[in-house]
Design an enzyme around this catalytic site. Structure first.
Site, PDB file in Angstrom:
ATOM      1  N   LYS A   1      -3.856   3.563  -3.023  1.00 26.80           N
ATOM      2  CA  LYS A   1      -4.642   4.157  -1.952  1.00 26.80           C
ATOM      3  C   LYS A   1      -3.975   5.411  -1.417  1.00 26.80           C
ATOM      4  O   LYS A   1      -3.903   5.620  -0.230  1.00 26.80           O
ATOM      5  CB  LYS A   1      -4.880   3.166  -0.805  1.00 26.80           C
ATOM      6  CG  LYS A   1      -5.393   1.821  -1.250  1.00 26.80           C
ATOM      7  CD  LYS A   1      -6.840   1.624  -0.872  1.00 26.80           C
ATOM      8  CE  LYS A   1      -7.398   0.386  -1.530  1.00 26.80           C
ATOM      9  NZ  LYS A   1      -7.424  -0.767  -0.698  1.00 26.80           N
TER      10      LYS A   1
ATOM     11  N   ASP B   1       0.837  -1.198   0.000  1.00 25.93           N
ATOM     12  CA  ASP B   1       0.000   0.000   0.000  1.00 25.93           C
ATOM     13  C   ASP B   1       0.871   1.247   0.000  1.00 25.93           C
ATOM     14  O   ASP B   1       2.038   1.198   0.374  1.00 25.93           O
ATOM     15  CB  ASP B   1      -0.855   0.029   1.274  1.00 25.93           C
ATOM     16  CG  ASP B   1      -1.952  -1.017   1.229  1.00 25.93           C
ATOM     17  OD1 ASP B   1      -2.280  -1.477   0.126  1.00 25.93           O
ATOM     18  OD2 ASP B   1      -2.464  -1.360   2.308  1.00 25.93           O
TER      19      ASP B   1
ATOM     20  N   MET C   1      -8.547   6.894  10.148  1.00 31.72           N
ATOM     21  CA  MET C   1      -9.060   7.654   8.999  1.00 31.72           C
ATOM     22  C   MET C   1     -10.024   8.732   9.469  1.00 31.72           C
ATOM     23  O   MET C   1     -11.023   9.014   8.814  1.00 31.72           O
ATOM     24  CB  MET C   1      -9.760   6.711   8.000  1.00 31.72           C
ATOM     25  CG  MET C   1      -8.847   5.640   7.459  1.00 31.72           C
ATOM     26  SD  MET C   1      -9.697   4.379   6.505  1.00 31.72           S
ATOM     27  CE  MET C   1     -10.256   3.258   7.780  1.00 31.72           C
TER      28      MET C   1
END
Ligand code: SAH
Length: 481
Positions: free
Chosen positions: A276, A254, A389
């Site tokens: 991402k 990632d 997040m």
């Protein structure tokens, strides 16, 4: 390894000296020290010493080096592959160095770096395996210290094991296809039964174990390791993660995993970033699942590297389901999740006797609609809440928790790039939290921890969130207008 690593001014190499002449000029301790160092090799030592000190002459006698009992002359360098000037006399050392250079022989002059073409390392000797440690002259003491540490780390049986490896190299090349089967064989060789037998002093047993390994089926079975890379600091990777990275044919990672961590993988492993990152093209989860299945079917050893822990907001569930359905073997290697890194950065007890006895990992992205999610209820009953997040929903998280009955004064800790040198820490209360949303300066991943236990953290290295409240209010007004 990485962009910021300073460059070496002396590049380490291994010079072939088997049976070749190496000349040392000098009569004292320095010459003796070089003679001892060089006698770890199979070079033929030629020592030029008109009046050797007694320790040196004894050493020459017992070790059978060639002794030239005369004042130095350029002729003494003839045919040498390396030369050492260790006379203690600057003018003479300079002359030797010039003669050697003129003859194309690399030269080392003791304690005179300007006259040196090369430096001698501290050596950990497990012949044929050698570890050479250099400091470009910065610290012989440092070199010795590192040498001692590495010496402890490397079993004496590594030497015979490496010799055994040499004797099987040809067979391995003949019997095993290049690429991952061969690499896997060597990995088993150095980590598995042969290494254990050698460690126990059983050379014949080691040899038998190698033969068994060689005759075993060589069908390449793909395997995917879902590996937690931790929060970004290289040394928060687990030893298992590091080993798997060294064995991987392919690393699928990632964007959140820093380059330094990915770079810990085998140098020639294929690296596939799957994105991402905001604004970058990234693969869909379905594409990633399909990619992993395809690599597994091709028989590759894959490390699927995810930030933090792979099972925390990592969509590992979908990847495992796809692998299971396709019948591809996989394993999961846990990692240090961002909440733990954040807690460590703040010396923040996530559970605290009498204050908080449970904790919640949440995203705050499930706050839509009229009903409170279960975790909000837990927060009200005293759980410590880690919000992943959470930057873009900070205001929602704060207002919903306050609405639900959590005090606006509840302590909040925020860290950007937890565990990394560039981390930034902030603290405040639930009432300050909405200011996060308007902050364009926070470009790294952000972890928010909320709860009464947070009040027990160390805020010495953090800035108050409230400093940005005003700014945020102004910006938000501007945006409305
Ligand atoms: N599997 C990861 C989480 C992935 S979700 C883990 O266990 O940590 C991505 C979110 O994790 C980011 O938005 C941020 O909230 C958090 N995160 C990951 N690394 C972080 C870090 N170094 N510092 C702060 N937060 C981090």
């Amino acid at each position: 390894m990485t962009q910021g690593t300073p460059k070496l001014n002396a590049f380490p190499i291994f010079i072939r000296v088997e049976g070749a002449a190496v000349v040392i000029v000098g009569c004292g301790d320095e010459a003796l020290a070089k003679a001892r160092l060089l006698s770890q090799s199979s070079a033929k030592l030629r020592i030029v010493a008109a009046e050797p000190e007694s320790a040196l002459s004894e050493w020459i006698a017992t070790n059978g080096a060639e002794h030239i009992d005369a004042a130095y002359a350029p002729d003494h360098l003839r045919g040498a592959v390396l030369a050492f000037a260790a006379t203690g006399d600057e003018a003479l050392d300079r002359r030797i160095s010039e003669d050697a250079r003129a003859a194309g022989i690399p030269v080392n002059a003791v304690d005179r770096p300007e006259l040196c073409d090369f430096f001698t390392p501290a050596i950990v000797n497990r012949a044929p395996l050698a570890v050479a440690i250099g400091t470009e002259g910065a610290g012989p003491v440092l070199a010795q210290l590192v040498r001692a540490r590495i010496d402890r780390l490397l079993s004496p049986s590594l030497g015979p094991l490496a010799t055994l490896a040499n004797s099987f190299r040809e067979a391995a090349e003949r019997l095993l296809p290049k690429g991952s089967p061969r690499r896997r064989f060597w990995s088993e060789f150095f980590n598995g039964a042969p290494a254990r037998a050698m460690e126990a002093g059983d050379r014949a047993g080691a040899s038998r174990a190698v033969s068994r390994l060689l005759s075993r089926s060589t069908d390449a079975q793909g395997h995917i390791a879902l590996v937690g890379a931790g929060p970004g600091a290289e040394d928060l990777l687990t030893l298992r993660a590091q080993r798997l990275l060294m064995e991987a044919d392919v690393i699928v990672h990632d964007a959140l995993v820093p380059e330094e961590v990915v770079a810990m993988g085998r140098r020639d492993a294929e690296r596939l970033p799957v994105g991402k990152r905001k604004g970058c093209h990234s693969k869909s989860q379905a594409d990633i699942n399909a990619l992993l299945v395809r690599l597994g079917r091709e028989g590759r050893r894959v490390v699927r590297l995810k930030s933090g822990d792979p099972l925390v907001f990592g969509r590992a569930g979908e990847e495992m389901a796809a692998l299971r359905d396709a019948g591809i073997s996989y394993e999961v290697v846990p990692g240090v999740t961002a909440a733990f890194a954040a807690a460590a950065d703040f010396e923040l007890p996530l559970t605290l006797r009498g204050v908080s006895s449970s904790m919640v990992f949440t995203t705050g992205h499930d706050l839509k609609g009229g009903t409170l999610p279960d975790w909000a209820k837990l927060a009200i009953s005293g759980a410590t809440v880690a919000v992943y997040m959470g930057r873009s929903v900070a205001a929602d998280v704060a207002s919903r928790l306050i609405e639900a009955g959590l005090s606006p004064d509840t302590a909040v800790a925020v860290v950007e790039n937890a565990s990394q040198a560039k981390r930034r820490r902030f603290h405040g209360t639930l009432a300050d939290l909405p200011s996060l949303e308007a902050r364009g300066d926070l470009t790294g991943p952000v972890m928010t921890v909320i709860g009464d236990a947070v009040a027990g953290a160390n805020f010495e290295h953090s800035e108050p969130l409230a400093a940005h409240r005003q700014e945020a209010a102004i910006k938000l007004q501007g945006a409305d207008a």
